[in-house]
Design an enzyme around this catalytic site. Structure first.
Site, mmCIF file in Angstrom:
data_model
loop_
_atom_site.group_PDB
_atom_site.id
_atom_site.type_symbol
_atom_site.label_atom_id
_atom_site.label_comp_id
_atom_site.label_asym_id
_atom_site.label_seq_id
_atom_site.Cartn_x
_atom_site.Cartn_y
_atom_site.Cartn_z
ATOM 1 N N THR A 167 3.106 0.679 8.146
ATOM 2 C CA THR A 167 1.815 1.332 8.392
ATOM 3 C C THR A 167 1.685 2.566 7.517
ATOM 4 O O THR A 167 2.517 3.463 7.575
ATOM 5 C CB THR A 167 1.691 1.735 9.871
ATOM 6 O OG1 THR A 167 1.831 0.563 10.688
ATOM 7 C CG2 THR A 167 0.339 2.377 10.146
ATOM 8 N N PHE A 189 0.843 -1.201 0.000
ATOM 9 C CA PHE A 189 0.000 0.000 0.000
ATOM 10 C C PHE A 189 0.875 1.246 0.000
ATOM 11 O O PHE A 189 0.662 2.194 0.737
ATOM 12 C CB PHE A 189 -0.934 -0.024 1.216
ATOM 13 C CG PHE A 189 -2.180 0.816 1.068
ATOM 14 C CD1 PHE A 189 -3.087 0.558 0.056
ATOM 15 C CD2 PHE A 189 -2.448 1.853 1.952
ATOM 16 C CE1 PHE A 189 -4.240 1.320 -0.080
ATOM 17 C CE2 PHE A 189 -3.594 2.623 1.829
ATOM 18 C CZ PHE A 189 -4.490 2.356 0.808
ATOM 19 N N GLY A 190 1.898 1.196 -0.871
ATOM 20 C CA GLY A 190 2.754 2.363 -1.063
ATOM 21 C C GLY A 190 2.149 3.299 -2.092
ATOM 22 O O GLY A 190 0.933 3.320 -2.298
ATOM 23 N N ARG A 191 2.998 4.049 -2.785
ATOM 24 C CA ARG A 191 2.502 5.056 -3.738
ATOM 25 C C ARG A 191 1.586 4.436 -4.795
ATOM 26 O O ARG A 191 0.500 4.932 -5.053
ATOM 27 C CB ARG A 191 3.672 5.750 -4.433
ATOM 28 C CG ARG A 191 4.553 6.608 -3.532
ATOM 29 C CD ARG A 191 5.650 7.255 -4.372
ATOM 30 N NE ARG A 191 6.599 8.001 -3.567
ATOM 31 C CZ ARG A 191 7.712 7.466 -3.060
ATOM 32 N NH1 ARG A 191 7.986 6.185 -3.268
ATOM 33 N NH2 ARG A 191 8.545 8.209 -2.342
ATOM 34 N N ILE A 192 2.053 3.357 -5.425
ATOM 35 C CA ILE A 192 1.281 2.773 -6.517
ATOM 36 C C ILE A 192 0.039 2.064 -5.981
ATOM 37 O O ILE A 192 -1.054 2.195 -6.533
ATOM 38 C CB ILE A 192 2.155 1.821 -7.351
ATOM 39 C CG1 ILE A 192 3.301 2.601 -8.011
ATOM 40 C CG2 ILE A 192 1.322 1.110 -8.416
ATOM 41 C CD1 ILE A 192 4.348 1.735 -8.680
ATOM 42 N N GLU A 247 11.985 -12.676 -17.256
ATOM 43 C CA GLU A 247 11.834 -11.800 -18.417
ATOM 44 C C GLU A 247 13.093 -11.806 -19.272
ATOM 45 O O GLU A 247 14.201 -11.813 -18.732
ATOM 46 C CB GLU A 247 11.532 -10.372 -17.955
ATOM 47 C CG GLU A 247 10.170 -10.246 -17.290
ATOM 48 C CD GLU A 247 9.808 -8.797 -16.952
ATOM 49 O OE1 GLU A 247 10.454 -7.868 -17.490
ATOM 50 O OE2 GLU A 247 8.884 -8.611 -16.170
ATOM 51 N N GLY A 262 4.064 -1.199 -17.727
ATOM 52 C CA GLY A 262 3.545 -0.398 -16.624
ATOM 53 C C GLY A 262 3.817 1.090 -16.721
ATOM 54 O O GLY A 262 2.956 1.911 -16.432
ATOM 55 N N HIS A 310 5.610 -5.882 -19.997
ATOM 56 C CA HIS A 310 6.177 -4.928 -19.036
ATOM 57 C C HIS A 310 5.934 -3.480 -19.485
ATOM 58 O O HIS A 310 6.860 -2.703 -19.685
ATOM 59 C CB HIS A 310 7.669 -5.185 -18.839
ATOM 60 C CG HIS A 310 8.152 -4.754 -17.483
ATOM 61 N ND1 HIS A 310 9.093 -5.448 -16.770
ATOM 62 C CD2 HIS A 310 7.819 -3.690 -16.706
ATOM 63 C CE1 HIS A 310 9.330 -4.832 -15.613
ATOM 64 N NE2 HIS A 310 8.555 -3.765 -15.566
ATOM 65 N N ALA A 329 3.987 -5.630 -10.373
ATOM 66 C CA ALA A 329 5.105 -5.352 -9.464
ATOM 67 C C ALA A 329 6.401 -5.903 -10.059
ATOM 68 O O ALA A 329 7.043 -5.255 -10.890
ATOM 69 C CB ALA A 329 4.812 -5.944 -8.092
ATOM 70 N N ARG A 330 6.769 -7.095 -9.640
ATOM 71 C CA ARG A 330 7.937 -7.787 -10.175
ATOM 72 C C ARG A 330 7.556 -9.239 -10.403
ATOM 73 O O ARG A 330 6.810 -9.837 -9.625
ATOM 74 C CB ARG A 330 9.128 -7.702 -9.209
ATOM 75 C CG ARG A 330 9.811 -6.333 -9.194
ATOM 76 C CD ARG A 330 10.560 -6.085 -10.491
ATOM 77 N NE ARG A 330 11.283 -4.828 -10.503
ATOM 78 C CZ ARG A 330 10.835 -3.706 -11.031
ATOM 79 N NH1 ARG A 330 9.622 -3.677 -11.573
ATOM 80 N NH2 ARG A 330 11.562 -2.611 -11.028
#
Length: 322
Positions: free
Chosen positions: A181, A155-158, A270, A290, A288, A240-241
């Protein structure tokens, strides 16, 4: 003193390359193919800075020996392709490019989610093959997105940007799991519910979307055991990865009907994509993409340049990782 010599391992959008060349003596990789370990070692020995991408494995071996380069200004936010401890031992600064790619990655996450839920890839393939026989009530029935539950692993920036799109745009219920958190206002904005474990989130979600960093700590975070926690009518989305998901375990779960589908922009090895995944109609595959907009890829290059300017002016780079 001449201008610092900078090696760019892959081609950038024109505007970013032009700005970089105004400030530094730049050596571009004209072939735009992944550089070999030997070529990367040579770049580190003969240039003042190297600008790698995710396609460059900057290992301890690559960072060994006498180095001229004192900074790896990474083109991209993820840096699990760089051995940070080896860079630290070699006295090489590492930077990345946060912030500028958040929105486009979140947009693509929602693209994948909608495509897999509404069977858009299957429908397009049918049209292109000339197999569509006209409208009928039971043709390619997918799943409604509006009002469903999305679970965000990270639940970071992206992750928060995806949550805003899902909550405000589609009225989705938002669940999340993150060891860090998040700010209370970010949680309140989308009425998000924290889950104590990944397993809890998987069991409660209609759509599971991955937004955690790559690297040893998250490799195969979704393994066979955790994939089994997902409901058989649920979908997995990964921007993500690739190595966050055990690809073979995912293939097995999909083949056995234990998941409704998956939508993937990243892959474990990849650019290799397992033929079994490519053959599955309920899987959406993108190469890829994104951050693949002119605006974002240019902004990433400009952010790399900001870090290089800071470094060569004797300032601590704004996005220093090591």
């Amino acid at each position: 003193m001449g201008r610092p010599v900078v090696v760019v391992t892959r081609r950038w959008p024109e505007a970013a390359e032009r700005r970089l060349a105004e400030l530094f003596e730049v050596r571009f990789n004209e072939s735009d193919q992944p550089m070999s370990p030997a070529a990367l070692r040579e770049a580190l020995r003969t240039a003042d800075a190297v600008c790698p991408t995710i396609s460059d494995a900057i290992t301890a071996e690559v960072l060994g020996g006498q180095l001229r380069a004192r900074i790896l200004a990474n083109y991209g936010v993820g840096f699990n392709h760089i051995d940070l401890e080896a860079a630290r031992r070699a006295g090489v600064v590492v930077t990345n490019t946060p912030d500028v790619l958040t929105d486009c990655t979140a947009d693509l996450t929602m693209t994948l989610l909608l495509m897999v839920a509404r069977r858009a890839g299957e429908g397009e393939r049918q049209l292109r093959r000339g197999e569509w026989a006209g409208w009928r009530p039971t043709h390619l029935l997918g799943r409604r997105v509006s009002g469903k539950t999305i679970g965000l692993v990270g639940f970071g920036r992206i992750g928060r940007a995806v949550a805003r799109r899902a909550y405000h745009g589609f009225g989705m219920k938002v669940l999340f799991h993150d060891p860090v958190t998040p700010p209370p206002e970010a949680v309140a904005e989308v009425a998000a519910t924290p889950c104590a474990t990944v397993e809890e989130l998987l069991a409660r979600s209609d759509f599971v979307s991955l937004h955690c960093p790559g690297g040893a700590a998250t490799r195969h975070l979704l393994d066979a055991r955790r994939l089994a926690c997902m409901r058989p009518d649920a979908f997995l989305i990964n921007t993500a990865r690739g190595d966050v998901v055990d690809e073979q375990a995912l293939i097995a779960a999909l083949a056995a009907g234990r998941l409704a589908g998956a939508a993937l922009d990243v892959f474990e090895h990849e650019p290799t994509v397992p033929p079994a995944l490519a053959a599955m109609e309920n899987v959406v595959l993108l190469p890829h993409l994104g951050t693949a907009t002119v605006e974002t890829r240019t902004a990433i290059g400009m952010r790399v340049i900001d870090n290089l300017e800071d470094f060569f002016a004797g300032r601590d780079p704004r996005d220093r990782v090591v």
